[in-house]
Design a protein around this motif. Structure first.
Motif, PDB file in Angstrom:
ATOM      1  N   PHE A 187      50.987  36.825  36.912  1.00 26.60           N
ATOM      2  CA  PHE A 187      50.129  37.981  36.860  1.00 26.60           C
ATOM      3  C   PHE A 187      48.686  37.793  36.874  1.00 26.60           C
ATOM      4  N   THR A 188      48.285  36.763  36.319  1.00 29.19           N
ATOM      5  CA  THR A 188      47.057  36.543  36.125  1.00 29.19           C
ATOM      6  C   THR A 188      46.204  36.140  37.507  1.00 29.19           C
ATOM      7  N   SER A 189      46.939  35.268  37.897  1.00 29.69           N
ATOM      8  CA  SER A 189      46.503  34.825  39.473  1.00 29.69           C
ATOM      9  C   SER A 189      46.526  36.049  40.412  1.00 29.69           C
ATOM     10  N   MET A 190      47.592  36.794  40.418  1.00 31.86           N
ATOM     11  CA  MET A 190      47.799  37.735  41.679  1.00 31.86           C
ATOM     12  C   MET A 190      46.806  39.035  41.078  1.00 31.86           C
ATOM     13  N   TYR A 191      46.571  39.300  39.865  1.00 33.59           N
ATOM     14  CA  TYR A 191      45.428  40.331  39.887  1.00 33.59           C
ATOM     15  C   TYR A 191      44.414  39.937  40.064  1.00 33.59           C
ATOM     16  N   LEU A 192      43.675  38.675  39.967  1.00 34.47           N
ATOM     17  CA  LEU A 192      42.412  38.252  40.340  1.00 34.47           C
ATOM     18  C   LEU A 192      42.392  38.156  41.690  1.00 34.47           C
ATOM     19  N   VAL A 193      43.579  37.674  42.440  1.00 34.12           N
ATOM     20  CA  VAL A 193      43.695  37.619  44.150  1.00 34.12           C
ATOM     21  C   VAL A 193      43.379  39.061  44.532  1.00 34.12           C
ATOM     22  N   LEU A 194      43.923  40.131  44.030  1.00 30.96           N
ATOM     23  CA  LEU A 194      43.794  41.419  44.509  1.00 30.96           C
ATOM     24  C   LEU A 194      42.323  41.819  44.064  1.00 30.96           C
ATOM     25  N   TYR A 195      41.954  41.524  42.900  1.00 32.64           N
ATOM     26  CA  TYR A 195      40.445  42.001  42.786  1.00 32.64           C
ATOM     27  C   TYR A 195      39.438  41.394  43.482  1.00 32.64           C
ATOM     28  N   ILE A 196      39.530  40.064  43.907  1.00 32.01           N
ATOM     29  CA  ILE A 196      38.539  39.254  44.858  1.00 32.01           C
ATOM     30  C   ILE A 196      38.903  40.051  46.356  1.00 32.01           C
ATOM     31  N   GLN A 197      39.851  40.351  46.722  1.00 35.76           N
ATOM     32  CA  GLN A 197      40.168  41.024  47.838  1.00 35.76           C
ATOM     33  C   GLN A 197      39.552  42.345  47.933  1.00 35.76           C
ATOM     34  N   LYS A 198      39.352  43.272  46.796  1.00 31.32           N
ATOM     35  CA  LYS A 198      38.699  44.564  46.676  1.00 31.32           C
ATOM     36  C   LYS A 198      37.173  44.314  46.525  1.00 31.32           C
ATOM     37  N   ARG A 199      36.866  43.624  45.647  1.00 30.43           N
ATOM     38  CA  ARG A 199      35.420  43.561  45.158  1.00 30.43           C
ATOM     39  C   ARG A 199      34.480  42.897  45.937  1.00 30.43           C
ATOM     40  N   LEU A 200      35.053  41.747  46.553  1.00 33.26           N
ATOM     41  CA  LEU A 200      33.989  40.438  46.936  1.00 33.26           C
ATOM     42  C   LEU A 200      34.009  40.857  48.573  1.00 33.26           C
ATOM     43  N   HIS A 201      32.695  41.188  48.696  1.00 33.35           N
ATOM     44  CA  HIS A 201      32.138  41.549  50.041  1.00 33.35           C
ATOM     45  C   HIS A 201      30.864  40.565  50.216  1.00 33.35           C
ATOM     46  N   ILE A 202      31.255  39.471  51.275  1.00 30.60           N
ATOM     47  CA  ILE A 202      30.006  38.633  51.413  1.00 30.60           C
ATOM     48  C   ILE A 202      30.348  38.316  53.190  1.00 30.60           C
ATOM     49  N   SER A 203      29.274  37.779  53.541  1.00 30.24           N
ATOM     50  CA  SER A 203      29.460  37.396  55.015  1.00 30.24           C
ATOM     51  C   SER A 203      28.821  35.995  55.221  1.00 30.24           C
ATOM     52  N   TYR A 204      28.428  35.384  54.164  1.00 34.96           N
ATOM     53  CA  TYR A 204      27.752  34.055  54.453  1.00 34.96           C
ATOM     54  C   TYR A 204      28.798  33.032  54.312  1.00 34.96           C
ATOM     55  N   SER A 205      29.867  33.316  54.213  1.00 34.80           N
ATOM     56  CA  SER A 205      31.289  32.348  53.935  1.00 34.80           C
ATOM     57  C   SER A 205      32.378  33.031  54.407  1.00 34.80           C
ATOM     58  N   HIS A 206      32.962  32.464  55.472  1.00 37.12           N
ATOM     59  CA  HIS A 206      34.490  32.901  55.785  1.00 37.12           C
ATOM     60  C   HIS A 206      35.401  32.408  54.731  1.00 37.12           C
ATOM     61  N   PHE A 207      35.396  31.253  54.272  1.00 38.34           N
ATOM     62  CA  PHE A 207      36.377  30.513  53.498  1.00 38.34           C
ATOM     63  C   PHE A 207      36.416  30.629  52.074  1.00 38.34           C
ATOM     64  N   LEU A 208      35.208  31.121  51.419  1.00 39.63           N
ATOM     65  CA  LEU A 208      34.903  31.332  50.161  1.00 39.63           C
ATOM     66  C   LEU A 208      35.952  31.865  49.457  1.00 39.63           C
ATOM     67  N   LYS A 209      36.352  33.372  50.009  1.00 37.39           N
ATOM     68  CA  LYS A 209      37.233  34.237  49.455  1.00 37.39           C
ATOM     69  C   LYS A 209      38.627  33.768  49.343  1.00 37.39           C
ATOM     70  N   PRO A 210      39.331  33.090  50.465  1.00 37.34           N
ATOM     71  CA  PRO A 210      40.509  32.670  50.704  1.00 37.34           C
ATOM     72  C   PRO A 210      40.453  31.519  49.864  1.00 37.34           C
ATOM     73  N   ALA A 211      39.643  30.705  49.859  1.00 36.57           N
ATOM     74  CA  ALA A 211      39.617  29.443  48.877  1.00 36.57           C
ATOM     75  C   ALA A 211      39.807  29.530  47.430  1.00 36.57           C
ATOM     76  N   MET A 212      38.896  30.845  46.951  1.00 40.08           N
ATOM     77  CA  MET A 212      39.255  31.386  45.571  1.00 40.08           C
ATOM     78  C   MET A 212      40.486  31.621  45.114  1.00 40.08           C
ATOM     79  N   GLN A 213      41.026  32.536  46.251  1.00 41.29           N
ATOM     80  CA  GLN A 213      42.394  33.161  46.039  1.00 41.29           C
ATOM     81  C   GLN A 213      43.722  31.837  46.095  1.00 41.29           C
ATOM     82  N   ALA A 214      43.239  31.020  46.771  1.00 39.81           N
ATOM     83  CA  ALA A 214      44.363  30.024  46.926  1.00 39.81           C
ATOM     84  C   ALA A 214      44.262  29.136  45.780  1.00 39.81           C
ATOM     85  N   ALA A 215      43.160  28.806  45.134  1.00 42.01           N
ATOM     86  CA  ALA A 215      43.136  28.001  43.951  1.00 42.01           C
ATOM     87  C   ALA A 215      43.648  28.554  43.025  1.00 42.01           C
TER      88      ALA A 215
END
Length: 314
Positions: A187-215
């Motif tokens: 529950f914790t990991s999936m909630y944070l994965v969805l939160y990151i997908q919704k709130r995190l908007h960055i262009s200086y890295s293509h891998f940071l968002k999926p790396a955080m979600q995978a971790a």
């Protein structure tokens, strides 16, 4: 910042909405806490030759206190990191506008608490209703087989003789289904994965968002697998916990997170700002009026230059 919506002000704490939400949260959370502390699981029986209940008792690799501390701490840290990372976004001003909401983290954590209460209530109700024996049940309970007629098959009349563990530990040995650790971690990991997908908007890295979600997903899976290697749960218990945690996280975020963390208004405001800054400033000596550009953008879906007919009549 020009173009961003007005900064949010601190809302009054004693409001009908806040009090109502707190009452609902307590209504869900308190029964889950009572069941966790003093729940009486259904007394199921066993077969004397059931090899799935003969595993040795081991200490938890991840205790309840450790799981709670890591889960809540990781949630708070992730929410803060997401908002801080948005500050460094310089490519598009709309992303900087997203960070102007000072209550984004509080909203996200409040939704997380509500989802946690629901997930915990589901888990505790099922644990006590099913009363499934853990893989280490025989080692923890040590039923007196000298007084048990195993030829009867399914044994329901037995008494635990192990006095090395507390009553709560023996009670917990009959609460195997579903895995609370698996449900909470997923529950914790999936909630944070969805939160990151919704709130995190960055262009200086293509891998940071999926790396955080995978971790996050990897950590939750390691916690879930540890329940099997610790002989605390059957594989089906862990799978059921994963399903519960996943479904509650998705349902809560879909019903609350998308609404309360929506950035649609900010996108619209920043779009108007981009039109104002990038439009052609003058035609025949006249400056392009912003309201006309806004109307043109609304109708055609793209900003046009100042119409010549308007310039001639002016």
């Amino acid at each position: 910042m020009k173009g961003c919506i007005k900064k949010e002000t601190v809302p009054p704490f004693l409001t009908v909405q806040l009090i109502g939400d707190l009452i609902i949260l307590l209504t869900i959370g308190l029964p889950a806490l009572v069941l966790y502390m003093m729940g009486s699981p259904y007394k199921t029986g066993f077969f004397c030759d059931d090899a799935s209940l003969k595993y040795p008792y081991k200490r938890n690799t991840i205790s309840d206190a450790m799981l709670s501390g890591v889960a809540f701490g990781l949630t708070i840290m992730t929410l803060l990191i997401v908002e801080v990372l948005n500050i460094f976004e310089k490519k598009n001003k709309r992303h900087r506008c997203l960070t102007r909401g000072p209550f984004a983290c509080l909203k996200g954590f409040g939704i997380f608490l509500f989802g946690f209460a629901i997930m915990q209530l589901f888990t505790e109700v099922l644990k006590n209703a099913v009363g499934r024996l853990r893989p280490n049940f025989f080692d923890l309970c040590r039923p007196d087989f000298s007084r048990i007629d195993c030829s009867q098959g399914y044994i329901t009349n037995y008494t635990c003789t192990n006095d090395e563990h507390s009553a709560s530990t023996l009670r917990n040995s009959r609460q195997s289904f579903p895995s609370g650790h698996a449900a909470f971690s997923i529950f914790t990991s999936m909630y944070l994965v969805l939160y990151i997908q919704k709130r995190l908007h960055i262009s200086y890295s293509h891998f940071l968002k999926p790396a955080m979600q995978a971790a996050l997903i990897l950590l939750s899976l390691l916690c879930s697998v540890s329940r099997i290697t610790d002989h605390m749960h059957h594989s089906s218990d862990v799978i059921a916990g994963i399903v519960i945690g996943f479904m509650v996280a998705c349902a809560v975020f879909h019903s609350l997170g998308i609404k309360h963390l929506n950035d649609q208004k900010r996108k619209k405001v920043s779009t108007v700002e981009d039109i104002e800054e990038n439009s052609t400033p003058a035609v025949n000596g006249h400056h392009t009026p912003l309201p006309l550009l806004q109307n043109t953008f609304t109708v055609t879906g793209r900003p046009n230059s100042f119409p010549l007919k308007y310039a001639e009549t002016s």
